[in-house]
Design a protein around this motif. Structure first.
Motif, PDB file in Angstrom:
ATOM      1  N   ALA A  33       7.834   0.269  -1.926  1.00 36.09           N
ATOM      2  CA  ALA A  33       6.916  -0.806  -1.526  1.00 36.09           C
ATOM      3  C   ALA A  33       7.522  -2.165  -1.848  1.00 36.09           C
ATOM      4  N   GLY A  34       8.069  -2.295  -3.037  1.00 36.05           N
ATOM      5  CA  GLY A  34       8.685  -3.561  -3.453  1.00 36.05           C
ATOM      6  C   GLY A  34       9.860  -3.930  -2.570  1.00 36.05           C
ATOM      7  N   GLY A  67       0.793  -1.224   0.000  1.00 37.64           N
ATOM      8  CA  GLY A  67       0.000   0.000   0.000  1.00 37.64           C
ATOM      9  C   GLY A  67       0.823   1.270   0.000  1.00 37.64           C
ATOM     10  N   LEU A  68       2.157   1.153   0.098  1.00 37.42           N
ATOM     11  CA  LEU A  68       2.982   2.357   0.017  1.00 37.42           C
ATOM     12  C   LEU A  68       2.897   2.942  -1.386  1.00 37.42           C
ATOM     13  N   GLN A  69       2.781   4.252  -1.466  1.00 35.77           N
ATOM     14  CA  GLN A  69       2.563   4.891  -2.763  1.00 35.77           C
ATOM     15  C   GLN A  69       3.805   4.831  -3.654  1.00 35.77           C
ATOM     16  N   VAL A  90       4.068 -14.655   1.230  1.00 36.96           N
ATOM     17  CA  VAL A  90       4.854 -13.824   0.315  1.00 36.96           C
ATOM     18  C   VAL A  90       4.170 -12.468   0.211  1.00 36.96           C
ATOM     19  N   MET A  91       4.809 -11.442   0.765  1.00 37.84           N
ATOM     20  CA  MET A  91       4.264 -10.100   0.686  1.00 37.84           C
ATOM     21  C   MET A  91       4.645  -9.497  -0.662  1.00 37.84           C
ATOM     22  N   VAL A  92       3.665  -8.908  -1.325  1.00 33.95           N
ATOM     23  CA  VAL A  92       3.933  -8.335  -2.649  1.00 33.95           C
ATOM     24  C   VAL A  92       3.384  -6.906  -2.715  1.00 33.95           C
ATOM     25  N   PRO A  93       4.057  -6.037  -3.478  1.00 35.03           N
ATOM     26  CA  PRO A  93       3.557  -4.668  -3.649  1.00 35.03           C
ATOM     27  C   PRO A  93       2.434  -4.696  -4.697  1.00 35.03           C
ATOM     28  N   PHE A  94       1.234  -5.067  -4.257  1.00 30.59           N
ATOM     29  CA  PHE A  94       0.214  -5.557  -5.200  1.00 30.59           C
ATOM     30  C   PHE A  94      -0.288  -4.517  -6.185  1.00 30.59           C
ATOM     31  N   GLU A  95      -0.064  -3.226  -5.922  1.00 34.35           N
ATOM     32  CA  GLU A  95      -0.537  -2.255  -6.925  1.00 34.35           C
ATOM     33  C   GLU A  95       0.325  -2.304  -8.194  1.00 34.35           C
ATOM     34  N   ASP A  96       1.451  -3.000  -8.109  1.00 32.27           N
ATOM     35  CA  ASP A  96       2.326  -3.194  -9.266  1.00 32.27           C
ATOM     36  C   ASP A  96       2.362  -4.705  -9.550  1.00 32.27           C
ATOM     37  N   THR A 123      -7.743  -2.281  -1.961  1.00 27.06           N
ATOM     38  CA  THR A 123      -6.850  -1.975  -3.079  1.00 27.06           C
ATOM     39  C   THR A 123      -7.299  -0.711  -3.795  1.00 27.06           C
ATOM     40  N   ALA A 124      -6.464  -0.232  -4.723  1.00 28.05           N
ATOM     41  CA  ALA A 124      -6.793   0.996  -5.446  1.00 28.05           C
ATOM     42  C   ALA A 124      -7.862   0.746  -6.500  1.00 28.05           C
ATOM     43  N   GLU A 125      -7.898  -0.457  -7.037  1.00 28.58           N
ATOM     44  CA  GLU A 125      -8.917  -0.844  -8.022  1.00 28.58           C
ATOM     45  C   GLU A 125      -9.484  -2.195  -7.566  1.00 28.58           C
ATOM     46  N   PRO A 126     -10.659  -2.548  -8.083  1.00 25.72           N
ATOM     47  CA  PRO A 126     -11.205  -3.862  -7.702  1.00 25.72           C
ATOM     48  C   PRO A 126     -10.260  -4.989  -8.136  1.00 25.72           C
ATOM     49  N   LEU A 127     -10.063  -5.977  -7.269  1.00 17.07           N
ATOM     50  CA  LEU A 127      -8.995  -6.966  -7.469  1.00 17.07           C
ATOM     51  C   LEU A 127      -9.164  -7.869  -8.691  1.00 17.07           C
TER      52      LEU A 127
END
Lengths: 370, 353
Positions: free
Chosen positions: A123-124, A116-118, A149-155, A181-185
């Motif tokens: 974030a990665g 969630g870091l911008q 596994v943590m992922v920077p999911f917006e990317d 999330t920023a958009e629907p998953l």
């Protein structure tokens, strides 16, 4: 939800006899970011963090938009005597939770993990550090625990690389996303995550909370923490509708999704509604070739905490019947205040085999650990 | 439809549509008439019901020309006569709430109400309506309620489930005070002012998701009304959730009540369980049913509802929720059907008595 601190006697012989359980939602914290996370974070990002802090899609860098109901959202008895934060001391977690509750499998879901870091690069890097930290401080020391596994999911692309990096590593049991999330998953920017998770044969957990920047209701920001907490169920329903109608489950037929800490009793009514909408709008979504209820039955699991409590409590049996006993994974949310105690969480009597599936075997099967 | 009582059913949610913006011009002041013509203001149809989407109108209710449900004759022959309806409540879904200008919204709200009175209520004694209000400005909204308060054919006040703020928020309370004073429930209808994305994770790709998102929005607003203490302040107020579905309600109340037990210190004015409060104050219209696949499960769900006073008969005309006359779901007992069709509406809308 135990917020009273009850000093129940702990009898280790009795604990041995207790049924083994899987806890699919445990929240570990670092004792200190500098000591435990920085060793895995490049100097560049340490400096960045010192200068700018955590910048999310919300105004407070170091606190939630809605102050929690308890300090650190934690059980009052979960502060280790050595002064560490709740969930930050493995020995105390063993003594307070893993041993007395006979946790055979515990899934770690770190929350302050870089997600969630911008700043996408940051974030990665932070997610990568947290992944190393989970092994160094937790899974390498305690074989009952498995990491996420943590992922920077917006990317999506960077997230897929992170999953590929850890694929096949037995320390990890799942990929973890947050639900806000920023958009629907279901949208395509997230598809590389699902593709990589299938490639790595890892389920994708989606834990309530996050930083999408969008109001937690479709009608604006509510006033109260209780509304946000309850609203995680609604949020999760929308992301699930997105995954169904975008065709994610048809595109990734081996994908397994776990909805974590968002309740479960809402699922039957959602399935009925989605089926009806699907039938009426087939022309809009021709890529969805099967009823949503079938797709959900096949691809979606849910963790149990916070377990809904009907009155009369037997009504929960109807609801679980509509979901399927095999789709629920027991979870406590340790060390958080709304912890579900395995001895008291399920308010109804069920037969021994179903109970063992509910508390343990469903999870072992899903994570391939039986 | 052999379950229809001889006294006729009360349909709590039908949707006459504004045939075109031109139909509203006679009900507007010169300034707004000129504004609409000179600025070329478009029709206020919304993406909540795309004109030709299957849900928006049943195929057999679509006219050869013009919009479904836009004439009195259509409403009479399609919504009232076939269901032996004694009374039907018109909830007009013209997109007044979406406008950004408070003044323009107030002008449109008043025009829609005036049009409804003249074109429908004056011409068929079976019809009633909800007052459309400009929620963009609460003072103006209250003024619009007061303007129609003496006309007993206006039986409730209409709001959309997704407005700019959660509906329990205190800024809206003058609206609830006015409604309560005049014996009108608030009708919270599916739809959005689209001031925010319809989901809490952003704008969806498909209409199917938009319609799915209406249901979570109703859950959120039930939480909002209860947690803000609306019913502690207005103990006589009822809120009708229209086109909301209802099969979700028990599970939502289980969850809300559980969290209330843990977090009630945050909202001390909520002094009994959300489940009890909901049973006293919320009513839900029948269509869409979002029913489980069999009658047995439907009966079980009715037990979970824990009250036979909450459901109100509706056809949701002209939306395509059912075919033929199959408006009552399988598994509904005749006794409950009678309550839903007559008693519950009468007990919900004081102005129908």
């Amino acid at each position: 939800m135990n917020i009273q601190v009850l000093n129940r006697p702990s009898d280790s012989a009795k604990n041995k006899a207790k049924m083994a359980i899987a806890d699919c939602d445990i929240h570990p914290s670092p004792k200190s970011m500098e000591i435990e996370i920085y060793p895995f974070l490049e100097k560049r990002w340490q400096d960045y963090l010192e200068s700018y802090g955590f910048i999310y899609r919300q105004g407070f860098p170091n606190g939630p938009a809605f102050p929690k109901g308890q300090p650190d959202a934690a059980r009052r008895d979960s502060y280790p005597p050595n002064g560490a934060k709740p969930g930050a001391d493995l020995d105390f977690m063993r003594a307070q939770h893993l041993d007395p509750n006979n946790v055979q499998l515990g899934i770690l879901n770190p929350l302050k993990s870089g997600q969630g870091l911008q700043n996408g690069d940051f974030a990665g890097a932070y997610c990568r550090a947290v992944n190393h930290w989970q092994i160094a401080e937790w899974t390498s020391k305690e074989p009952r625990l498995k990491a996420s596994v943590m992922v920077p999911f917006e990317d999506g692309v960077t997230s897929a690389k992170e999953i590929d990096h850890w694929a096949g590593d037995p320390n990890f049991a799942q990929v973890l996303l947050l639900s806000r999330t920023a958009e629907p998953l279901g949208q395509r920017k997230y598809w590389p995550i699902y593709e990589a998770a299938c490639r790595a044969n890892l389920p994708v957990g989606i834990h309530a909370f996050g930083y999408g920047g969008t109001p937690v209701t479709g009608g604006g920001w509510p006033s109260f923490y209780i509304e946000e907490m309850v609203g995680h169920a609604e949020n999760t329903q929308s992301l699930l509708a997105s995954m169904v109608f975008e065709g994610v489950f048809e595109r990734f037929p081996t994908l397994k999704v776990i909805l974590i800490e968002a309740g479960f009793a809402w699922l039957p009514a959602l399935k009925w509604r989605l089926d009806k909408i699907w039938e009426r709008n087939r022309a809009e979504i021709p890529h969805v070739t099967r009823p949503p209820s079938e797709l959900i039955r096949e691809h979606v699991w849910l963790t149990t905490q916070p377990m809904e409590e009907p009155e009369p409590k037997e009504q929960l049996l109807d609801t679980i019947g509509w979901i399927g006993w095999d789709k629920l994974l027991f979870a406590t949310d340790y060390p958080h205040w709304d912890f579900d105690d395995p001895a008291r969480a399920l308010p109804v009597k069920i037969d021994k085999a179903t109970k063992e599936d509910f508390f343990l075997n469903n999870a072992l099967d899903l994570f391939g650990l039986r | 439809m052999n379950a229809i009582p001889s006294s006729g059913a009360i349909d709590c949610d039908i949707h006459p549509s504004v045939p075109s913006i031109d139909a509203l011009l006679p009900y507007m002041a010169d300034h707004w008439r000129d504004t609409i013509v000179q600025r070329g203001v478009h029709e206020l149809e919304t993406i909540a019901y795309p004109k030709n989407a299957p849900l928006t109108a049943r195929p057999d209710w679509r006219p050869e020309k013009g919009l479904p449900a836009s004439t009195l004759a259509a409403v009479q022959s399609q919504a009232l006569d076939p269901f032996a309806t004694s009374i039907a409540i018109c909830n007009c879904l013209y997109g007044v709430q979406l406008l950004m200008s408070e003044d323009m919204a107030a002008a449109f709200a008043n025009a829609v109400n005036s049009w409804m009175a003249a074109e429908f209520l004056d011409r068929d004694p079976r019809l009633r309506a909800s007052i459309v209000i400009p929620t963009q400005n609460v003072e103006m909204a209250v003024a619009e309620i007061e303007r129609w308060a003496n006309d007993k054919r206006f039986v409730s006040v209409l709001m959309l489930v997704m407005d700019e703020n959660p509906l329990g928020r205190r800024l809206y309370w003058p609206i609830y005070a006015a409604a309560a004073k005049h014996g009108m429930p608030i009708c919270v209808h599916a739809g959005s002012a689209y001031k925010h994305p319809v989901t809490s994770v952003g704008w969806p790709s498909y209409y199917s998701e938009d319609y799915a998102a209406q249901s979570p929005a109703f859950h959120n607003m039930v939480s909002s009304f209860i947690c803000e203490g609306v019913f502690a302040k207005f103990p006589d107020l009822k809120v009708v959730l229209a086109e909301s579905g209802f099969t979700w309600l028990p599970a939502h109340l289980w969850r809300l009540t559980k969290f209330w037990r843990g977090l009630r210190a945050e909202i001390p004015w909520v002094d009994r369980t959300p489940t009890e409060i909901a049973r006293d104050h919320f009513r839900l219209t029948l269509q869409p049913v979002d029913a489980p696949p069999d009658a047995k499960a439907f009966e079980t769900l009715m037990e979970h509802m824990g009250s036979d006073e909450m459901l109100l008969f509706s056809t949701d005309y002209p939306h395509h929720q059912f075919d033929g006359d199959a408006v009552l779901p399988e598994g509904l007992s005749p006794g409950l059907a009678r309550k839903i069709m007559v008693d519950n509406p009468k007990n919900t809308y004081p102005r129908l008595q």
